[in-house]
Design an enzyme around this catalytic site. Sequence first.
Site, PDB file in Angstrom:
ATOM      1  N   GLY A 259       0.809  -1.217   0.000  1.00  0.00           N
ATOM      2  CA  GLY A 259       0.000   0.000   0.000  1.00  0.00           C
ATOM      3  C   GLY A 259       0.841   1.266   0.000  1.00  0.00           C
ATOM      4  O   GLY A 259       1.902   1.335  -0.600  1.00  0.00           O
ATOM      5  N   ASN A 263       3.384   9.188   6.063  1.00  0.00           N
ATOM      6  CA  ASN A 263       4.317   9.845   6.989  1.00  0.00           C
ATOM      7  C   ASN A 263       4.457  11.326   6.637  1.00  0.00           C
ATOM      8  O   ASN A 263       4.558  11.684   5.466  1.00  0.00           O
ATOM      9  CB  ASN A 263       5.691   9.197   6.888  1.00  0.00           C
ATOM     10  CG  ASN A 263       5.591   7.696   6.768  1.00  0.00           C
ATOM     11  OD1 ASN A 263       5.149   7.040   7.677  1.00  0.00           O
ATOM     12  ND2 ASN A 263       5.942   7.162   5.617  1.00  0.00           N
ATOM     13  N   HIS A 293      -4.808  10.918  -1.688  1.00  0.00           N
ATOM     14  CA  HIS A 293      -5.285  10.399  -0.402  1.00  0.00           C
ATOM     15  C   HIS A 293      -4.199  10.597   0.665  1.00  0.00           C
ATOM     16  O   HIS A 293      -4.450  11.174   1.732  1.00  0.00           O
ATOM     17  CB  HIS A 293      -5.638   8.912  -0.563  1.00  0.00           C
ATOM     18  CG  HIS A 293      -5.958   8.188   0.720  1.00  0.00           C
ATOM     19  ND1 HIS A 293      -7.201   7.685   1.007  1.00  0.00           N
ATOM     20  CD2 HIS A 293      -5.192   7.885   1.795  1.00  0.00           C
ATOM     21  CE1 HIS A 293      -7.185   7.103   2.196  1.00  0.00           C
ATOM     22  NE2 HIS A 293      -5.960   7.213   2.705  1.00  0.00           N
ATOM     23  N   GLU A 294      -2.989  10.138   0.364  1.00  0.00           N
ATOM     24  CA  GLU A 294      -1.908  10.258   1.354  1.00  0.00           C
ATOM     25  C   GLU A 294      -1.627  11.734   1.643  1.00  0.00           C
ATOM     26  O   GLU A 294      -1.352  12.117   2.781  1.00  0.00           O
ATOM     27  CB  GLU A 294      -0.638   9.552   0.864  1.00  0.00           C
ATOM     28  CG  GLU A 294      -0.815   8.074   0.491  1.00  0.00           C
ATOM     29  CD  GLU A 294      -1.498   7.233   1.558  1.00  0.00           C
ATOM     30  OE1 GLU A 294      -1.376   7.571   2.747  1.00  0.00           O
ATOM     31  OE2 GLU A 294      -2.172   6.245   1.193  1.00  0.00           O
TER      32      GLU A 294
HETATM   33 ZN   LIG Z   1      -5.154   6.652   4.513  1.00  0.00          ZN
END
Ligand SMILES: [Zn+2]
Length: 811
Positions: A259, A263, A293-294
Amino acid sequence: MPVRSLRQEEAAERAALLSVTSYDIAIDLTDLVDGPAFRAVSTVRFTATAGAWTFVDCCGEVESATLNGEPLPAAEEGRIALAGLAEDNELVVATVQRDTTHGRGVHRAVDPGDDNVYLWTTFEPDEARYAWACFDQPDLKAPHAFTVTAPASWTVVSNSGDPAVEGVDGARRWTFEPTPPLSTYNPVVVAGPFVELRQETDGHDLRLYARRTLASVLQRDSAQLFTLTAQGLAFYGERFGMPFPQRSYDQVFLPDFGGAMENYGCVTWTDNVLRRHEPTTGEWQWFANVLLHEMAHMWFGNIVTMRWWDDLWLNEAFAEFACMWAAERATAYGDTAANNVVHEKLDAYLADQGPSSHPIRQPVPTVADAESIFDSITYPKGAAVLKQLMHFVGEDTFSRGMSAYFAEHAWGNTTLDDLVGALEQASGRDLQPWRTAWLETAGVDRLGVEQTDDGPVLTAIGAHGAPHPQVVGVGAYRRADDVLEEVGAVMVEVDGERTPIEGLPEADLYLVNHDDTTFATTRPDAAGRELLVGRPSGLPTTLARAVAMATVWDMLSNAEATAAEAVGALTDVLRVETVETVVDPYLDLALRAAHQWAPESERAGLEAQVGAAAQRLVDAGVSRQAALRALVRTASDADDLERVRTTAGDDIDLEWYVLQRRAELGDLDLDAVEALQERDPDPDAWVRALCVKAASPLAEAKEEAWTAVVDRSVPVQSARVVALTFWRPGQEDVLAPYAQRYLEALPTLHEGGMIPGLALTATLFPVFAVDEAWVRHARDVAAAEAAPVVVGALTERSEEVLRMVRARNGA
Ligand SMILES: [Zn+2]
């Protein structure tokens, strides 16, 4: 020794007792070129109630540990007791972690392409304690300062910007500036002989890293990745009223990783996302979604963090909602809603109608329980519910509320109440009924339209009582030759079970949720069904057609439509659809309907129908790569496959699919596999070779593929692909023993963490050679013997298979 999972009360007590001032963490990676050892010295400064007792989390092997200069007792169950705290404390713990091959906290990966070693850490939810001693809970945030000694040829990347680098004894030492206050799951250290690409954009220093054997692939994708990253940073910075506060924004693509992880300032990814062939538009859209998304987590999750894991759903649902919002408003992937409707959202509709349905928000008594949150209710349903909330209060109001929320809580911790409060303030609306209905109640509403003498009425049936408060669009369409003309569209605020619809003319088809504003399944009336299932290509927009396809799929999974009808509807819309990010999932759904949902007697005919639709797409030049793959996957003999190869030209990626299909049809050509592996520059081509074996009906080949996945010889992201190739229709005899093998593997599937637990449980689940009784039995076995993350993934997947089995039996 087993380690204990932190309980919510323990975390609350500890947070009331102490406050962390700083982490200084010195790391030594020099053993890792040849050996397993990751060494860390964690120096934690914190204030506390004098005289109190607490503990620090620590799952490495402790070499020395002192509190305010006094030695500490040995760690037990992952905790070191800290007695007699002072007001100001200094804790120093030196640890070594030698378990660096199982992906728990710290992982050492070896590139099969050139034997280079890469090191990564990944901590969510509570694996930082495997790397160094820390107070591992989200609401004890503190700056982290890293000093990393690494082999001279390595590059080290962490959360904060440009490190100072100096030579020491044949190695190099990298000193990073302290981060802003971060939760313990948010720091990261990655290292190895990376290739690096850099671009300065809008005051941000954007950097991309990958292993050396993927240098050309990273180079190929870099322009597009830099563009998406810059678009995302600009969009969120504006909508959230707060530019990303740090100059550097790094994205590191890693071997053996599962995935992607958000961080702060340094997103880590599986490098499977760097496609070894030219990516399809669908693959790019997925890449863009995950990237955004990240990135959304930088604000929602990192800068403002949930107090406890019971709001993890909100963290994930928000990022999932925001990435689609950003993709639609700020990137070239404007049709992300239509893609989502016929992709992830279908999983959520199904999950919410079966045993895996649960309220979005639920108690999470220990951190271990947080792992079972990563499901279709949290991600796609949670995202759809937040999108509905944005429509409910209005997009501008929503942006205003979010900006106020980030301004007030930056670098702190919050609960759901803080977010709801900010949106109530911005909108002037009482959102408590919305909150109770959508977040604390399980199940999906069923919406429809009934024609009465007084005009159309929107019907709404709640799964467990009253339907949800929501606004939803209804489109009216009238038949004109081959097309359905939109003759009106209105927004309706649902008011109980029957809401009169004002302002819509008479029509042949009313499509509820035609603009995808809500999370609800819908049904046409009898006259509408004929159009919706029979000739959905007549609908005028990509989104309306996608909503129609989602309805057809929901009807299929509820035994209200047959696989033949689903394939008919999907191939009908494929005649007119040119948006490739929607064409790709349509092809996939059509293949699934033909292969997995159709009775055996109909399979070949439906495959041919999907093949014909794929051929039309190839001829029209739409979604060429995905259509060629579908042609291969529906080919019935060697001549068919030869024709596709001729059409495709020299295409190594497609050659793999051809070998796979040949194997599936009974012709496993190991010489051809070896030759192609030799010719393929992909360092992971051996996984493609394994997929060819997985597809074959030969017992020996099946055994090799199964064993490689279950004993973890295949990195998790690739294991998923091998497992999906394993369960092929028409191979019931060779597959039959693997139903039992699956049950035997259940108690170990969570090993190595949540990502393999989720991925392996779902993809290895038997699709053929099982009946309804077996599926129920599998649930019982999981409940008795498997970890919560496995039980959750199994419950969701098993419901889909149960319905497939019924459909195949014509029940
Ligand atoms: Zn997420």
